[in-house]
Design a protein around this motif. Structure first.
Motif, mmCIF file in Angstrom:
data_model
loop_
_atom_site.group_PDB
_atom_site.id
_atom_site.type_symbol
_atom_site.label_atom_id
_atom_site.label_comp_id
_atom_site.label_asym_id
_atom_site.label_seq_id
_atom_site.Cartn_x
_atom_site.Cartn_y
_atom_site.Cartn_z
ATOM 1 N N HIS A 1 1.003 -1.179 0.014
ATOM 2 C CA HIS A 1 -0.021 -0.142 -0.069
ATOM 3 C C HIS A 1 0.753 1.188 -0.096
ATOM 4 C CE1 HIS A 1 -3.499 2.580 0.438
ATOM 5 N NE2 HIS A 1 -3.074 2.687 2.095
ATOM 6 N N LEU A 2 0.818 2.231 -1.000
ATOM 7 C CA LEU A 2 1.418 3.397 -1.090
ATOM 8 C C LEU A 2 0.495 4.506 -0.782
ATOM 9 C CD1 LEU A 2 4.067 4.736 -1.619
ATOM 10 C CD2 LEU A 2 3.444 5.077 -3.805
ATOM 11 N N GLU A 3 0.956 5.489 0.138
ATOM 12 C CA GLU A 3 -0.012 6.503 0.512
ATOM 13 C C GLU A 3 0.847 7.728 0.011
ATOM 14 O OE1 GLU A 3 -3.125 5.556 3.956
ATOM 15 O OE2 GLU A 3 -0.938 5.431 4.509
ATOM 16 N N VAL A 4 0.193 8.709 -0.419
ATOM 17 C CA VAL A 4 1.152 9.965 -1.213
ATOM 18 C C VAL A 4 0.307 11.234 -0.702
ATOM 19 C CG1 VAL A 4 1.952 8.615 -3.193
ATOM 20 C CG2 VAL A 4 -0.091 9.981 -3.412
ATOM 21 N N ARG A 5 -0.764 11.370 0.189
ATOM 22 C CA ARG A 5 -1.465 12.423 0.587
ATOM 23 C C ARG A 5 -1.042 12.925 1.775
ATOM 24 N NH1 ARG A 5 -6.021 14.217 -2.096
ATOM 25 N NH2 ARG A 5 -6.708 15.168 -0.235
ATOM 26 N N ASP A 6 -1.068 14.147 2.135
ATOM 27 C CA ASP A 6 -0.866 14.640 3.292
ATOM 28 C C ASP A 6 -2.020 15.098 4.192
ATOM 29 O OD1 ASP A 6 1.951 14.990 3.180
ATOM 30 O OD2 ASP A 6 1.817 16.803 1.758
ATOM 31 N N HIS A 7 -3.141 14.866 3.574
ATOM 32 C CA HIS A 7 -4.473 15.040 4.254
ATOM 33 C C HIS A 7 -5.602 14.388 3.647
ATOM 34 C CE1 HIS A 7 -7.608 17.031 6.458
ATOM 35 N NE2 HIS A 7 -8.270 17.131 5.342
ATOM 36 N N TYR A 8 -6.466 13.546 4.647
ATOM 37 C CA TYR A 8 -7.423 13.124 4.337
ATOM 38 C C TYR A 8 -8.562 13.481 4.998
ATOM 39 C CZ TYR A 8 -4.026 9.596 2.475
ATOM 40 O OH TYR A 8 -3.015 9.018 1.689
ATOM 41 N N HIS A 9 -9.851 13.734 4.369
ATOM 42 C CA HIS A 9 -10.886 14.104 5.239
ATOM 43 C C HIS A 9 -11.205 13.238 6.089
ATOM 44 C CE1 HIS A 9 -14.710 16.372 6.041
ATOM 45 N NE2 HIS A 9 -15.239 15.110 5.881
ATOM 46 N N SER A 10 -11.441 13.476 7.445
ATOM 47 C CA SER A 10 -11.520 12.610 8.710
ATOM 48 C C SER A 10 -12.775 13.140 9.403
ATOM 49 C CB SER A 10 -10.537 12.106 9.094
ATOM 50 O OG SER A 10 -10.845 11.151 9.866
ATOM 51 N N GLU A 11 -13.736 12.444 9.600
ATOM 52 C CA GLU A 11 -14.674 12.613 10.841
ATOM 53 C C GLU A 11 -14.436 11.538 11.772
ATOM 54 O OE1 GLU A 11 -16.455 15.436 11.190
ATOM 55 O OE2 GLU A 11 -15.699 15.948 9.383
ATOM 56 N N ASP A 12 -13.232 10.688 11.773
ATOM 57 C CA ASP A 12 -12.958 9.779 12.466
ATOM 58 C C ASP A 12 -12.872 10.234 13.946
ATOM 59 O OD1 ASP A 12 -11.179 8.099 14.240
ATOM 60 O OD2 ASP A 12 -10.730 7.052 12.492
ATOM 61 N N PRO A 13 -13.594 9.612 14.944
ATOM 62 C CA PRO A 13 -13.766 10.094 16.455
ATOM 63 C C PRO A 13 -12.186 10.112 17.007
ATOM 64 C CG PRO A 13 -15.398 8.500 16.173
ATOM 65 C CD PRO A 13 -14.516 8.468 14.789
ATOM 66 N N ASP A 14 -11.354 9.257 16.811
ATOM 67 C CA ASP A 14 -10.009 9.096 17.343
ATOM 68 C C ASP A 14 -9.343 10.379 16.835
ATOM 69 O OD1 ASP A 14 -10.488 6.826 18.618
ATOM 70 O OD2 ASP A 14 -9.938 5.530 16.906
ATOM 71 N N PHE A 15 -9.444 10.539 15.362
ATOM 72 C CA PHE A 15 -8.622 11.889 15.006
ATOM 73 C C PHE A 15 -8.766 13.088 15.554
ATOM 74 C CE2 PHE A 15 -8.378 15.384 11.776
ATOM 75 C CZ PHE A 15 -7.099 15.456 11.653
#
Length: 171
Positions: free
Chosen positions: A18-32
């Motif tokens: 798995h390769l990830e290249v973004r610096d930001h992901y939209h997240s409503e993740d309660p942990d985040f």
């Protein structure tokens, strides 16, 4: 939307990269969101705090002998979201993933796809297409030997230069 990576991971026999290249992901993740507010969201030694379905899927795959590796190409200093990913990556490692980090400035001469992707057993590619503000818009599955080989080569080039999670010190 097509099924997430968990499904092909459950069928993988040898590798899942798995390769990830973004610096930001939209997240409503309660942990985040909690981490963002300065609240500790998990205790690494207490799996009950954080172990979830993804961790089960990785652990099961690794138990079958699948090498699960994740590499992240990141801008430094790290974005808030990637700092959280770094803090939370101990859970991926505990589940059996190998995780590495490559500062973007060290990837300048690498040919790397501009999107996040998975390659399963060197055959099936899963591209994640995001909107500009980081919302996952589409999962695209592609079975194309040449594209899978190119993505695998790109991943391996990043992996070779990247720093293992345990050694990477966020800037």
């Amino acid at each position: 939307m097509k099924p997430p990576a968990r499904e092909p991971l459950s069928q993988a026999q040898r590798t899942a990269i798995h390769l990830e290249v973004r610096d930001h992901y939209h997240s409503e993740d309660p942990d985040f969101l909690a981490w963002r507010e300065g609240r500790r969201t998990f205790t690494p030694d207490n799996r009950a705090d954080w172990w979830e379905g993804w961790h089960d899927a990785v652990h099961t795959a690794v138990s079958r002998g699948v090498a699960v590796r994740r590499a992240r190409v990141v801008s430094e200093p790290l974005s808030e979201y990637v700092r959280w990913e770094h803090a939370y990556a101990v859970t991926n490692v505990a589940a059996g993933e190998q995780v590495r980090w490559l500062p973007r400035r060290h990837a300048k001469d690498l040919a790397v796809p501009a999107v996040d992707f998975w390659v399963f057993d060197g055959e099936l590619v899963l591209f994640h297409h995001f909107s500009g503000d980081g919302v996952l818009m589409e999962r695209e599955y592609v079975t194309d030997d040449e594209l899978a080989a190119w993505c695998t080569e790109a991943f391996e080039a990043v992996w070779k230069r990247a720093t293992p999670h345990e050694e990477y010190k966020p800037v």
